[in-house]
Design a protein around this motif. Structure first.
Motif, PDB file in Angstrom:
ATOM      1  N   ASP A 140      -0.852  -7.788   8.093  1.00  0.00           N
ATOM      2  CA  ASP A 140      -1.486  -6.524   7.712  1.00  0.00           C
ATOM      3  C   ASP A 140      -0.499  -5.355   7.770  1.00  0.00           C
ATOM      4  OD1 ASP A 140      -3.872  -7.830   7.305  1.00  0.00           O
ATOM      5  OD2 ASP A 140      -4.731  -7.271   9.246  1.00  0.00           O
ATOM      6  N   ALA A 141       0.550  -5.486   8.593  1.00  0.00           N
ATOM      7  CA  ALA A 141       1.564  -4.434   8.682  1.00  0.00           C
ATOM      8  C   ALA A 141       2.513  -4.454   7.496  1.00  0.00           C
ATOM      9  CB  ALA A 141       2.352  -4.576   9.984  1.00  0.00           C
ATOM     10  N   GLY A 142       2.535  -5.574   6.732  1.00  0.00           N
ATOM     11  CA  GLY A 142       3.276  -5.545   5.477  1.00  0.00           C
ATOM     12  C   GLY A 142       4.306  -6.619   5.246  1.00  0.00           C
ATOM     13  N   VAL A 143       4.443  -7.625   6.127  1.00  0.00           N
ATOM     14  CA  VAL A 143       5.410  -8.687   5.835  1.00  0.00           C
ATOM     15  C   VAL A 143       4.863  -9.586   4.731  1.00  0.00           C
ATOM     16  CG1 VAL A 143       6.351  -8.636   8.171  1.00  0.00           C
ATOM     17  CG2 VAL A 143       4.530 -10.276   7.620  1.00  0.00           C
ATOM     18  N   VAL A 144       5.779 -10.266   4.025  1.00  0.00           N
ATOM     19  CA  VAL A 144       5.363 -11.111   2.902  1.00  0.00           C
ATOM     20  C   VAL A 144       5.030 -12.531   3.348  1.00  0.00           C
ATOM     21  CG1 VAL A 144       6.695  -9.775   1.236  1.00  0.00           C
ATOM     22  CG2 VAL A 144       7.748 -11.780   2.318  1.00  0.00           C
ATOM     23  N   GLY A 145       5.381 -12.877   4.579  1.00  0.00           N
ATOM     24  CA  GLY A 145       5.130 -14.210   5.096  1.00  0.00           C
ATOM     25  C   GLY A 145       5.860 -14.359   6.410  1.00  0.00           C
ATOM     26  N   PHE A 146       5.952 -15.593   6.915  1.00  0.00           N
ATOM     27  CA  PHE A 146       6.429 -15.828   8.273  1.00  0.00           C
ATOM     28  C   PHE A 146       7.478 -16.930   8.306  1.00  0.00           C
ATOM     29  CE2 PHE A 146       2.204 -14.148   8.257  1.00  0.00           C
ATOM     30  CZ  PHE A 146       2.254 -13.145   9.204  1.00  0.00           C
ATOM     31  N   LYS A 147       8.551 -16.670   9.043  1.00  0.00           N
ATOM     32  CA  LYS A 147       9.649 -17.623   9.203  1.00  0.00           C
ATOM     33  C   LYS A 147       9.547 -18.278  10.576  1.00  0.00           C
ATOM     34  CE  LYS A 147      13.978 -19.345   8.764  1.00  0.00           C
ATOM     35  NZ  LYS A 147      15.132 -18.422   8.657  1.00  0.00           N
ATOM     36  N   CYS A 148       9.775 -19.604  10.615  1.00  0.00           N
ATOM     37  CA  CYS A 148       9.849 -20.287  11.897  1.00  0.00           C
ATOM     38  C   CYS A 148      11.002 -21.280  11.893  1.00  0.00           C
ATOM     39  CB  CYS A 148       8.537 -20.996  12.237  1.00  0.00           C
ATOM     40  SG  CYS A 148       8.303 -22.591  11.396  1.00  0.00           S
ATOM     41  N   PHE A 149      11.398 -21.685  13.078  1.00  0.00           N
ATOM     42  CA  PHE A 149      12.376 -22.746  13.298  1.00  0.00           C
ATOM     43  C   PHE A 149      11.687 -23.898  14.011  1.00  0.00           C
ATOM     44  CE2 PHE A 149      15.178 -19.336  12.387  1.00  0.00           C
ATOM     45  CZ  PHE A 149      16.447 -19.842  12.153  1.00  0.00           C
ATOM     46  N   LEU A 150      12.120 -25.108  13.718  1.00  0.00           N
ATOM     47  CA  LEU A 150      11.647 -26.282  14.438  1.00  0.00           C
ATOM     48  C   LEU A 150      12.686 -26.793  15.438  1.00  0.00           C
ATOM     49  CD1 LEU A 150       9.825 -28.214  11.573  1.00  0.00           C
ATOM     50  CD2 LEU A 150       8.920 -26.518  13.180  1.00  0.00           C
ATOM     51  N   LEU A 439       9.232  -2.966  -0.356  1.00  0.00           N
ATOM     52  CA  LEU A 439       8.112  -3.755  -0.851  1.00  0.00           C
ATOM     53  C   LEU A 439       7.302  -4.165   0.361  1.00  0.00           C
ATOM     54  CD1 LEU A 439      10.088  -6.021  -3.336  1.00  0.00           C
ATOM     55  CD2 LEU A 439       9.028  -3.802  -3.774  1.00  0.00           C
ATOM     56  N   ILE A 440       6.154  -3.578   0.502  1.00  0.00           N
ATOM     57  CA  ILE A 440       5.338  -3.817   1.684  1.00  0.00           C
ATOM     58  C   ILE A 440       4.079  -4.561   1.289  1.00  0.00           C
ATOM     59  CG2 ILE A 440       4.037  -2.748   3.565  1.00  0.00           C
ATOM     60  CD1 ILE A 440       7.077  -2.618   3.844  1.00  0.00           C
ATOM     61  N   ALA A 441       3.936  -5.793   1.824  1.00  0.00           N
ATOM     62  CA  ALA A 441       2.763  -6.634   1.581  1.00  0.00           C
ATOM     63  C   ALA A 441       2.532  -6.793   0.091  1.00  0.00           C
ATOM     64  CB  ALA A 441       1.552  -6.070   2.308  1.00  0.00           C
ATOM     65  N   ALA A 442       1.266  -6.726  -0.350  1.00  0.00           N
ATOM     66  CA  ALA A 442       0.952  -6.875  -1.768  1.00  0.00           C
ATOM     67  C   ALA A 442       1.565  -5.704  -2.523  1.00  0.00           C
ATOM     68  CB  ALA A 442      -0.556  -6.906  -1.979  1.00  0.00           C
ATOM     69  N   ILE A 443       2.317  -6.014  -3.568  1.00  0.00           N
ATOM     70  CA  ILE A 443       2.985  -4.961  -4.332  1.00  0.00           C
ATOM     71  C   ILE A 443       1.975  -4.265  -5.230  1.00  0.00           C
ATOM     72  CG2 ILE A 443       4.784  -4.481  -6.017  1.00  0.00           C
ATOM     73  CD1 ILE A 443       6.208  -6.923  -5.087  1.00  0.00           C
ATOM     74  N   ASP A 444       1.929  -2.931  -5.159  1.00  0.00           N
ATOM     75  CA  ASP A 444       1.089  -2.204  -6.093  1.00  0.00           C
ATOM     76  C   ASP A 444       1.958  -1.396  -7.047  1.00  0.00           C
ATOM     77  OD1 ASP A 444       0.170   0.159  -3.469  1.00  0.00           O
ATOM     78  OD2 ASP A 444       1.971   0.046  -4.687  1.00  0.00           O
ATOM     79  N   GLU A 445       1.339  -0.694  -7.944  1.00  0.00           N
ATOM     80  CA  GLU A 445       2.087  -0.004  -8.983  1.00  0.00           C
ATOM     81  C   GLU A 445       3.046   1.039  -8.408  1.00  0.00           C
ATOM     82  OE1 GLU A 445       2.071  -0.578 -12.420  1.00  0.00           O
ATOM     83  OE2 GLU A 445       1.131  -2.367 -11.638  1.00  0.00           O
ATOM     84  N   GLU A 446       2.619   1.743  -7.361  1.00  0.00           N
ATOM     85  CA  GLU A 446       3.466   2.780  -6.816  1.00  0.00           C
ATOM     86  C   GLU A 446       4.695   2.186  -6.143  1.00  0.00           C
ATOM     87  OE1 GLU A 446      -0.047   4.243  -8.059  1.00  0.00           O
ATOM     88  OE2 GLU A 446       0.069   2.767  -6.435  1.00  0.00           O
ATOM     89  N   ARG A 447       4.503   1.071  -5.433  1.00  0.00           N
ATOM     90  CA  ARG A 447       5.623   0.517  -4.683  1.00  0.00           C
ATOM     91  C   ARG A 447       6.608  -0.213  -5.560  1.00  0.00           C
ATOM     92  NH1 ARG A 447       1.650  -0.467  -0.257  1.00  0.00           N
ATOM     93  NH2 ARG A 447       2.162   1.043   1.332  1.00  0.00           N
ATOM     94  N   GLN A 448       6.226  -0.660  -6.744  1.00  0.00           N
ATOM     95  CA  GLN A 448       7.201  -1.284  -7.626  1.00  0.00           C
ATOM     96  C   GLN A 448       8.201  -0.251  -8.130  1.00  0.00           C
ATOM     97  OE1 GLN A 448       5.890  -3.790 -10.754  1.00  0.00           O
ATOM     98  NE2 GLN A 448       4.707  -5.111  -9.431  1.00  0.00           N
TER      99      GLN A 448
END
Length: 448
Positions: A140-150, A439-448
């Motif tokens: 919700d804060a704006g990341v596009v996804g999550f990275k992990c290590f195994l 680019l925060i979370a879902a891209i909208d017209e203003e942020r592009q």
């Protein structure tokens, strides 16, 4: 407020809808407003030796800022991106301090980026043992996804997930359709921790293909069970692609990437003590490289991205492959190095270019980025596909002048890069502007 006059660019070879054709591109207020037939009287007509590409997208970049900007930084890293024809990057949640595993840490990263970025930048969050159950807050804060290590990441503050924790994370992400991107090496098959000596073969043996394949199989099994979306980063083991093919055919929601260093470098050519070649998982042999190129051509591999992960000369200059920092600096040379090896294999530019444009954009949920299309931001790369040059690491835009391609003769030169309809890099002049946007979370017209 008066709208700026359109800019009209024509070229005999413009990459549109997966192929090159003559065209004229009109740019108005930072966006592509029209695409038409080739107009020899356009404002600017590219010489025949130049092609017009969409700006590249790199969804795997370690800018290491804040906290380890001596390793790279928003200013130098995004300048290198622009010089390499890359107009959009997604920054990894490590090796910055703090790591991007909380909304507060993301806020610190965004503050560090303010006014310093030369291309558009989005952010991955991290999935670590400490934030399981709170990933939605970071989304919700704006990341596009999550990275992990195994397996251990090499950074104490970014812990790796056990098999049980991987299941927890994917169950959590499936509830809101979040994406997990995975560094896939299984610790049960890693054979060394510490000094290994100067011989690359000893380092290679310490991180065998079995580690990578076992980890990928674990991710596939867990994604199948939870229904979550997963992405495997920097695949170096070509044999693991058979598991990916089968999983995709079955409907498992999985994508994978590989990197320029795996497609263009090989184990036999790594000199003793040359830690600029060290990365995890490691660069393997030519037979393995053949399998990776097969995956590029048959669609198994979804993206080719840099995994740009620089460090200081002190950390990379250690000749012991076990003690040196593992990471390749390849953001600026990615297109040229891959294009060079592709030409040697008889593979045309249009065959792999989508994996450096629309492929990474899809991985990162960035909509139609990586295309030249009406309504899209006018992110453009002017490329000289037949021109050769010798890589001089000291002349690259990186904070630290290190590159495994130093001294290599490559084919394909980025002549100019445009961001939001304006040039931001030009060969011979360097960086022209810092007009990148977040680019925060879902891209909208203003942020592009």
């Amino acid at each position: 407020m008066t709208t700026p006059a359109p800019t009209v660019i024509a070229a005999r070879r413009v990459f549109l809808d997966g192929a090159f054709r003559p065209a004229t591109v009109t740019v108005t207020d930072g966006r592509v407003s029209a695409i038409g037939a080739f107009d020899p009287d356009a404002d600017r007509v590219l010489p025949d030796e130049l092609v017009l590409l969409p700006g590249l997208v790199d969804s795997h970049v370690h800018l290491n800022d804040p906290g380890r900007a001596s390793w790279e930084g928003f200013d130098t890293g995004t300048a290198a991106a622009a010089a390499g024809g890359v107009t959009t990057v997604l920054d990894m949640p490590l090796n910055s301090i703090p790591v991007t595993t909380t909304p507060a840490a993301l806020a610190e990263k965004r503050a560090a980026a303010s006014g310093r970025i030369a291309v558009d930048v989005g952010y991955w969050g991290g999935a670590v043992p400490e934030n399981i159950g709170r990933l939605r807050e970071l989304a919700d804060a704006g990341v596009v996804g999550f990275k992990c290590f195994l397996s251990p990441s090499g950074i104490d503050e970014f812990g790796h997930l056990s098999a049980e924790q991987l299941d927890e994370v994917l169950t959590e992400l499936a509830a809101f359709d979040g994406l997990l991107i995975v560094h896939a090496e299984h610790p049960a098959h890693l054979h060394a921790d510490g000094a290994l000596g100067v011989h690359y073969a000893d380092f290679l043996a310490s991180r065998p293909p079995a580690s990578e394949r076992a980890a990928i199989q674990l991710v596939i099994e867990t994604a199948r069970r939870t229904g979550a979306r997963v992405h495997i980063v920097h695949v170096s083991d070509g044999t693991a692609l058979d598991d990916v093919r089968a999983a995709k055919a079955e409907g498992v929601r999985i994508t994978v990437e590989t990197c320029p260093h795996y497609l263009t470098l090989d184990a036999a050519s790594v000199p003793d003590g040359a830690a600029s070649f060290k990365c995890c998982p490691p660069i393997r042999d030519l037979a393995n490289q053949d399998l990776l190129w097969q995956g590029v051509l048959d669609g198994t591999i979804d993206a080719i991205v840099s995994d740009h992960s620089p460090a200081t000369p002190e950390l990379k200059g250690e000749p012991d492959f076990g003690l040196a920092w593992g990471g390749i600096s390849g953001l600026q040379t990615g297109l040229s190095s891959v294009h060079t090896r592709a030409r040697e294999r008889g593979i045309p530019l249009e065959a792999f270019l989508p994996l450096m444009t629309t492929g990474p954009a899809r991985v990162g949920g960035l909509g139609s980025r990586g295309t030249i299309a009406v309504g899209e931001p006018a992110h453009l790369t002017v490329f000289a596909p037949d021109e050769t040059f010798t890589v001089d690491a000291a002349a690259l835009e990186y904070r630290n002048p290190l590159s495994p391609w130093d001294g290599a003769r490559l084919t394909g030169v980025v002549a100019e890069t445009w961001l939001h309809g304006e040039p931001v890099y030009r060969r011979g002049e360097g960086l022209l502007a810092r007009t990148g946007r977040e680019l925060i979370a879902a891209i909208d017209e203003e942020r592009q």
